[in-house]
Design an enzyme around this catalytic site. Structure first.
Site, short mmCIF file in Angstrom:
data_model
loop_
_atom_site.label_atom_id
_atom_site.label_comp_id
_atom_site.label_asym_id
_atom_site.label_seq_id
_atom_site.Cartn_x
_atom_site.Cartn_y
_atom_site.Cartn_z
N ARG A 72 0.87 -1.17 0.00
CA ARG A 72 0.00 0.00 0.00
C ARG A 72 0.91 1.23 0.00
O ARG A 72 1.98 1.21 0.60
CB ARG A 72 -0.90 0.02 1.24
N HIS A 73 0.47 2.27 -0.67
CA HIS A 73 1.24 3.52 -0.68
C HIS A 73 1.53 4.01 0.73
O HIS A 73 0.88 3.60 1.70
CB HIS A 73 0.50 4.60 -1.46
N GLY A 74 2.48 4.92 0.85
CA GLY A 74 2.83 5.47 2.15
C GLY A 74 1.81 6.49 2.64
O GLY A 74 0.77 6.73 2.01
N ALA A 386 1.46 2.10 4.13
CA ALA A 386 2.68 1.32 3.82
C ALA A 386 2.53 -0.16 4.14
O ALA A 386 3.52 -0.88 4.25
CB ALA A 386 3.90 1.90 4.54
#
Length: 462
Positions: A72-74, A386
């Site tokens: 997952r994106h930060g 994240a």
């Protein structure tokens, strides 16, 4: 001098109370949780690999062949919609009393006065973009994974790096790449992160999911019922009282955005926001359940199509694992030793549901909040910022039988997972494929996602 000391003591006491309030709330921020709240040891040392895993069961003769990481994106900024709601709530506090009555209003309603004085620094142009902390999340994660699997992340090994088309994911991918340093090869084009929405945003391409869940208000009936139920009503009334606003001016959505602002300030700026002071730990549990309910019915076990739409990603993972096994058996170099893909909580949650993880005996509903106090499905522990799901394929020498030559481990947020079929942290690749045989052979994205041709109602079809 005495009054100065007294003032300092008062300010210190207020700050201490805010810190205590924030500490009570951090475990309940759901999908807006910091990664450090899942792995607290990272607060002290962002590059720590944490406590040594006990009983991993991996034979010493095993060497990693391939790593597939779904990230997952930060940490990100709020979406434009959330920023508009916060602006609306803040504007109501500013309008609450005329300037001439400021002193009296402050004495009568100190929390509202503090929040009215809070600087509304969010603007809609931030709309879900990656925050500086989000870049650090990804760079540090890359360094930890490289330290955990040094043979796979050795210099000049090839990295396949893909991302959702969303800006926050592309920037997260670039930050992950930077975290590995200059010696790692991206193959033919070191500047590009491949965009692959068909895998990272499979839900957008699934017509059945879009029509019957995403764009169908009735699909979220449990969420709506909980917003109007007794637990949420109590929180709304409490917040209205603290803000000295008529309860009619608030609703569950506005209260939730105040709660999420507490989480954003902590995740983005590492500060305890005055918005946190509105909520107790019990309030936080209710608001976490509201978040989890939405994720359950929209991305988790609520409807079959939520998870079935992810089979295209699940099958892709096993196709690459199959290829690595074939290359190993043919004594060829592994063409893709490291595959990293950056998506969303909405990418990981359906996949984990498809595999049967974090499933409770009883579905999450509006009327069973108390019974779900110890539920497995807590999104803050599963998909914080994240979040990462990692598949590691091993080749093992000196095994008793041929099936044990290729083995697999899975890690979620850098912790070994117990496989559903064995309750162990390691599985032969053959056993894992056998357990998920039906999904691998019978879950066809095009057929799963095709809209029904008959005129059934949405709920009947779901």
């Amino acid at each position: 001098m005495a009054s100065l000391r007294g003032g300092c003591a008062f300010v210190f006491a207020v700050l201490l109370l805010l810190e205590v309030a924030s500490a009570e709330l951090t475990g309940y921020f759901g999908t807006k949780s910091r990664y450090e709240d899942v792995n607290p040891y990272l607060v002290r040392d962002p590059l720590s690999l944490g406590p040594a895993a006990v009983g991993s069961g991996l034979p010493p003769s095993c060497a990693p062949l391939q790593l597939r990481a779904l990230l997952r994106h930060g940490t990100r900024y709020p979406t434009a919609e959330q920023i508009r709601r916060l602006g609306d709530l803040h504007a109501r506090l500013l309008r609450r009393r005329p300037a001439a009555d400021a002193g009296a209003a402050a004495a009568a309603c100190p929390v509202a006065t503090d929040l009215a004085a809070w600087q509304m620094w969010y603007n809609e142009s931030l709309d879900g973009r990656l925050a500086p902390q989000g870049r650090r999340d990804m760079e540090q994660l890359a360094r930890r994974l490289a330290a955990r699997f040094p043979a796979l992340f050795a210099a000049r090994r090839r990295l396949v790096l893909a991302s959702s088309s969303k800006h926050r994911c592309l920037q997260s991918g670039a930050a992950f790449r930077r975290g590995l340093g200059p010696s790692f090869s991206l193959g033919s084009d070191e500047a590009e992160v491949e965009v692959n929405d068909s895998l990272m945003r499979f839900f957008d391409h699934c017509a059945k999911f879009v029509a019957l869940v995403e764009e169908n208000d009735t699909a979220m009936c449990q969420v709506k019922a909980f917003k109007e139920g007794p637990e949420m009503k109590k929180v709304v009334e409490k917040v209205a009282s603290a803000l000295c606003l008529p309860v009619e001016e608030l609703n569950a959505d506005l209260v939730q955005v105040a709660f999420l602002t507490c989480s954003y300030e902590l995740a983005i700026k590492n500060v305890t926001s005055p918005w946190c002071s509105l909520f107790s730990e019990e309030d936080a549990k209710v608001l976490e359940y509201l978040n989890d309910l939405k994720q359950y019915w929209k991305r988790g076990y609520g409807y079959d199509i939520n998870s079935r739409s992810s089979c295209i990603l699940f099958q892709d993972i096993f196709q690459h694992l199959d290829k690595a096994v074939e290359e190993s058996k043919s004594s060829k170099p592994i063409s893709s030793p490291v595959i990293v893909q950056v998506g969303h909580a909405e990418t990981l949650q359906p996949l984990l549901a498809l595999m049967g993880f974090f499933k409770d005996d009883e579905p999450l509903k509006a009327n069973n909040y108390i019974r779900q106090a110890h539920r497995k499905f807590r999104t803050g522990r599963i998909v914080p910022y994240a979040a990462n799901l990692v598949f590691v394929l091993y080749h093992c020498d000196q095994v008793k039988n041929p099936e044990e030559e290729y083995q697999v481990q899975m890690l979620l947020n850098e912790k070994l997972m117990l496989f559903q079929h064995s309750n162990e942290t390691i599985s032969t690749y053959a056993d894992l494929k056998d357990y998920y045989k039906s999904i691998l052979e019978n879950c066809h994205f095009k057929e799963e996602c095709e809209l029904p041709k008959v005129n059934n109602t949405a709920i009947d079809e779901l």
